[in-house]
Design a protein around this motif. Structure first.
Motif, PDB file in Angstrom:
ATOM      1  N   LEU A  50       0.236  -9.158  15.143  1.00  0.00           N
ATOM      2  CA  LEU A  50       0.464 -10.316  14.273  1.00  0.00           C
ATOM      3  C   LEU A  50      -0.230 -10.135  12.930  1.00  0.00           C
ATOM      4  CD1 LEU A  50       0.087 -13.148  16.922  1.00  0.00           C
ATOM      5  CD2 LEU A  50       2.162 -12.654  15.621  1.00  0.00           C
ATOM      6  N   ARG A  51      -1.437  -9.595  12.953  1.00  0.00           N
ATOM      7  CA  ARG A  51      -2.156  -9.352  11.698  1.00  0.00           C
ATOM      8  C   ARG A  51      -1.401  -8.350  10.836  1.00  0.00           C
ATOM      9  NH1 ARG A  51      -7.392  -9.093  15.303  1.00  0.00           N
ATOM     10  NH2 ARG A  51      -8.023 -11.270  15.228  1.00  0.00           N
ATOM     11  N   TRP A  52      -0.886  -7.317  11.453  1.00  0.00           N
ATOM     12  CA  TRP A  52      -0.116  -6.306  10.721  1.00  0.00           C
ATOM     13  C   TRP A  52       1.157  -6.929  10.142  1.00  0.00           C
ATOM     14  CZ3 TRP A  52      -0.488  -1.630   8.660  1.00  0.00           C
ATOM     15  CH2 TRP A  52       0.690  -0.947   8.348  1.00  0.00           C
ATOM     16  N   PHE A  53       1.857  -7.696  10.950  1.00  0.00           N
ATOM     17  CA  PHE A  53       3.102  -8.343  10.526  1.00  0.00           C
ATOM     18  C   PHE A  53       2.868  -9.246   9.317  1.00  0.00           C
ATOM     19  CE2 PHE A  53       6.270 -11.756  10.798  1.00  0.00           C
ATOM     20  CZ  PHE A  53       7.454 -11.069  11.019  1.00  0.00           C
ATOM     21  N   CYS A  54       1.747  -9.959   9.324  1.00  0.00           N
ATOM     22  CA  CYS A  54       1.449 -10.946   8.280  1.00  0.00           C
ATOM     23  C   CYS A  54       0.768 -10.344   7.055  1.00  0.00           C
ATOM     24  CB  CYS A  54       0.561 -12.052   8.840  1.00  0.00           C
ATOM     25  SG  CYS A  54       1.348 -13.075  10.094  1.00  0.00           S
ATOM     26  N   ALA A  55       0.391  -9.077   7.114  1.00  0.00           N
ATOM     27  CA  ALA A  55      -0.385  -8.468   6.038  1.00  0.00           C
ATOM     28  C   ALA A  55       0.405  -8.361   4.741  1.00  0.00           C
ATOM     29  CB  ALA A  55      -0.890  -7.097   6.468  1.00  0.00           C
ATOM     30  N   GLN A  58       3.468  -6.139   4.337  1.00  0.00           N
ATOM     31  CA  GLN A  58       4.563  -6.405   5.258  1.00  0.00           C
ATOM     32  C   GLN A  58       5.172  -7.783   4.887  1.00  0.00           C
ATOM     33  OE1 GLN A  58       2.771  -3.321   5.771  1.00  0.00           O
ATOM     34  NE2 GLN A  58       1.434  -4.670   6.984  1.00  0.00           N
ATOM     35  N   MET A  59       5.017  -8.773   5.719  1.00  0.00           N
ATOM     36  CA  MET A  59       5.636 -10.074   5.432  1.00  0.00           C
ATOM     37  C   MET A  59       4.782 -10.966   4.528  1.00  0.00           C
ATOM     38  SD  MET A  59       8.588  -9.902   6.782  1.00  0.00           S
ATOM     39  CE  MET A  59       9.292 -11.523   7.086  1.00  0.00           C
ATOM     40  N   ASN A  60       3.539 -10.571   4.304  1.00  0.00           N
ATOM     41  CA  ASN A  60       2.642 -11.261   3.374  1.00  0.00           C
ATOM     42  C   ASN A  60       2.595 -12.768   3.605  1.00  0.00           C
ATOM     43  OD1 ASN A  60       0.831 -11.581   1.287  1.00  0.00           O
ATOM     44  ND2 ASN A  60       2.383 -11.576  -0.333  1.00  0.00           N
ATOM     45  N   ASP A 119      13.211  -4.379   4.199  1.00  0.00           N
ATOM     46  CA  ASP A 119      12.249  -3.274   4.257  1.00  0.00           C
ATOM     47  C   ASP A 119      10.874  -3.752   4.693  1.00  0.00           C
ATOM     48  OD1 ASP A 119      12.213  -4.683   1.800  1.00  0.00           O
ATOM     49  OD2 ASP A 119      11.238  -3.017   0.758  1.00  0.00           O
ATOM     50  N   ARG A 120      10.471  -4.930   4.200  1.00  0.00           N
ATOM     51  CA  ARG A 120       9.157  -5.486   4.565  1.00  0.00           C
ATOM     52  C   ARG A 120       9.139  -5.890   6.042  1.00  0.00           C
ATOM     53  NH1 ARG A 120       6.915  -7.594  -0.363  1.00  0.00           N
ATOM     54  NH2 ARG A 120       5.176  -8.460   0.828  1.00  0.00           N
ATOM     55  N   LEU A 121      10.244  -6.441   6.501  1.00  0.00           N
ATOM     56  CA  LEU A 121      10.329  -6.830   7.906  1.00  0.00           C
ATOM     57  C   LEU A 121      10.244  -5.607   8.809  1.00  0.00           C
ATOM     58  CD1 LEU A 121      10.826  -8.839  10.193  1.00  0.00           C
ATOM     59  CD2 LEU A 121      13.284  -8.592   9.787  1.00  0.00           C
ATOM     60  N   LEU A 122      10.996  -4.563   8.481  1.00  0.00           N
ATOM     61  CA  LEU A 122      10.965  -3.345   9.289  1.00  0.00           C
ATOM     62  C   LEU A 122       9.561  -2.757   9.337  1.00  0.00           C
ATOM     63  CD1 LEU A 122      14.280  -1.688   8.062  1.00  0.00           C
ATOM     64  CD2 LEU A 122      13.848  -2.616  10.347  1.00  0.00           C
ATOM     65  N   ALA A 123       8.868  -2.777   8.215  1.00  0.00           N
ATOM     66  CA  ALA A 123       7.509  -2.244   8.164  1.00  0.00           C
ATOM     67  C   ALA A 123       6.553  -3.073   9.019  1.00  0.00           C
ATOM     68  CB  ALA A 123       7.011  -2.203   6.721  1.00  0.00           C
ATOM     69  N   GLY A 131       6.589   2.701   8.266  1.00  0.00           N
ATOM     70  CA  GLY A 131       5.772   1.930   7.351  1.00  0.00           C
ATOM     71  C   GLY A 131       6.612   1.460   6.186  1.00  0.00           C
ATOM     72  N   GLY A 132       5.967   1.208   5.060  1.00  0.00           N
ATOM     73  CA  GLY A 132       6.677   0.663   3.903  1.00  0.00           C
ATOM     74  C   GLY A 132       7.763   1.578   3.372  1.00  0.00           C
ATOM     75  N   ARG A 133       7.461   2.869   3.219  1.00  0.00           N
ATOM     76  CA  ARG A 133       8.456   3.790   2.656  1.00  0.00           C
ATOM     77  C   ARG A 133       9.640   3.985   3.592  1.00  0.00           C
ATOM     78  NH1 ARG A 133      11.435   5.277  -1.395  1.00  0.00           N
ATOM     79  NH2 ARG A 133      12.425   7.289  -0.982  1.00  0.00           N
ATOM     80  N   VAL A 134       9.365   4.247   4.862  1.00  0.00           N
ATOM     81  CA  VAL A 134      10.454   4.438   5.827  1.00  0.00           C
ATOM     82  C   VAL A 134      11.256   3.151   5.987  1.00  0.00           C
ATOM     83  CG1 VAL A 134      11.011   4.949   8.240  1.00  0.00           C
ATOM     84  CG2 VAL A 134       9.276   6.292   7.050  1.00  0.00           C
ATOM     85  N   GLY A 135      10.567   2.008   5.957  1.00  0.00           N
ATOM     86  CA  GLY A 135      11.265   0.724   6.028  1.00  0.00           C
ATOM     87  C   GLY A 135      12.250   0.559   4.895  1.00  0.00           C
ATOM     88  N   TYR A 136      11.833   0.969   3.685  1.00  0.00           N
ATOM     89  CA  TYR A 136      12.724   0.867   2.529  1.00  0.00           C
ATOM     90  C   TYR A 136      13.912   1.812   2.658  1.00  0.00           C
ATOM     91  CZ  TYR A 136      14.648   1.185  -2.125  1.00  0.00           C
ATOM     92  OH  TYR A 136      15.525   1.191  -3.177  1.00  0.00           O
ATOM     93  N   VAL A 137      13.656   3.027   3.108  1.00  0.00           N
ATOM     94  CA  VAL A 137      14.741   4.005   3.262  1.00  0.00           C
ATOM     95  C   VAL A 137      15.778   3.494   4.254  1.00  0.00           C
ATOM     96  CG1 VAL A 137      15.315   6.318   4.103  1.00  0.00           C
ATOM     97  CG2 VAL A 137      13.329   5.986   2.609  1.00  0.00           C
ATOM     98  N   LEU A 138      15.317   2.985   5.390  1.00  0.00           N
ATOM     99  CA  LEU A 138      16.236   2.457   6.396  1.00  0.00           C
ATOM    100  C   LEU A 138      16.992   1.234   5.878  1.00  0.00           C
ATOM    101  CD1 LEU A 138      13.949   2.702   9.550  1.00  0.00           C
ATOM    102  CD2 LEU A 138      16.034   4.023   9.143  1.00  0.00           C
ATOM    103  N   ALA A 139      16.259   0.322   5.232  1.00  0.00           N
ATOM    104  CA  ALA A 139      16.874  -0.911   4.743  1.00  0.00           C
ATOM    105  C   ALA A 139      17.926  -0.630   3.681  1.00  0.00           C
ATOM    106  CB  ALA A 139      15.799  -1.851   4.189  1.00  0.00           C
TER     107      ALA A 139
END
Length: 224
Positions: A50-55, A58-60, A119-123, A131-139
């Motif tokens: 949850l902490r990672w998701f909310c960071a 990520q979803m900020n 991308d942020r959700l996937l990360a 992470g952020g970069r792979v999330g963006y590539v996939l998204a």
């Protein structure tokens, strides 16, 4: 590894096949001794997930910090990522040291996070190697959760920057019981972002590698 060092009567140790906390299948990281539970709803990992998701990256969910997540999990109000979006102001006010204004700020922060991109959700989902970069590539390549779920391992691995290891990890998440349940739960609270595939004109640096060196005065390396 050293039979001569073993005490008499030593029994063979078998690697676990299921997580002792949630009972889901565990995964051994390739070329390492590490065995991991990849269930996004595993109780033993819940607070950290949850902490990672909310960071921030990520979803900020800015107002949902470490201490508040602890309170909410301990109170039984947070069991999944989607539960964040089910929280009400009335529930928050019942917590210790939570006033009306603070509760409203948390609700507003949660609502603001609904606008984060795919991308942020996937990360934030805690998929191994994503992470952020792979999330963006996939998204940017697939554009939606549904399209990623429908992609085969071969289709995933042929995406630029996505190799066999990442493709396998993503495919397993989207086709595991826990992964599908997580995605369905998020969709049920309206978290199902889409991303349009960028055109070539929108990617002036496509195909180039940028190296950042030296001292940065106005940005940190992560921002760059």
């Amino acid at each position: 590894a050293l039979p001569a060092k073993r005490p008499a009567g030593a029994k063979a140790v078998h690697a676990p096949r299921k997580c002792p906390s949630c009972g889901e299948k565990v995964e051994k990281e390739a070329d390492t001794p590490y065995i991991r539970c990849v269930n996004p709803a595993c109780p033993a990992q819940l607070k950290e997930r949850l902490r990672w998701f909310c960071a921030r990256n990520q979803m900020n969910v800015e107002r949902l910090g470490e201490a508040l997540i602890d309170q909410l999990v301990d109170a039984g109000l947070l069991k999944t990522f989607a539960d964040i979006y089910r929280l009400t102001k009335a529930q928050l006010i019942e917590l210790d040291r939570m006033g009306d204004k603070s509760a409203q700020n948390v609700v507003d922060s949660i609502d603001a996070s609904r606008e984060r991109g795919l991308d942020r959700l996937l990360a934030g989902l805690g998929i191994r190697h994503v992470g952020g970069r792979v999330g963006y590539v996939l998204a940017s390549h697939f554009g939606s959760l549904d399209a990623i779920e429908k992609a085969s391992i071969e289709q995933l691995s042929t995406v630029h920057e996505i190799g066999d290891v990442i493709a396998q990890s993503v495919h397993e998440f989207f086709h595991s019981h826990a992964g599908r349940a997580t995605i369905d739960d998020l969709k049920s609270v309206g978290i199902d972002p889409k991303m349009e595939k960028p055109t070539a004109s929108e990617q002036p640096l496509q195909g180039q590698s940028i190296v950042v060196t030296g001292t940065l005065e106005k940005f940190d390396r992560e921002q760059m």
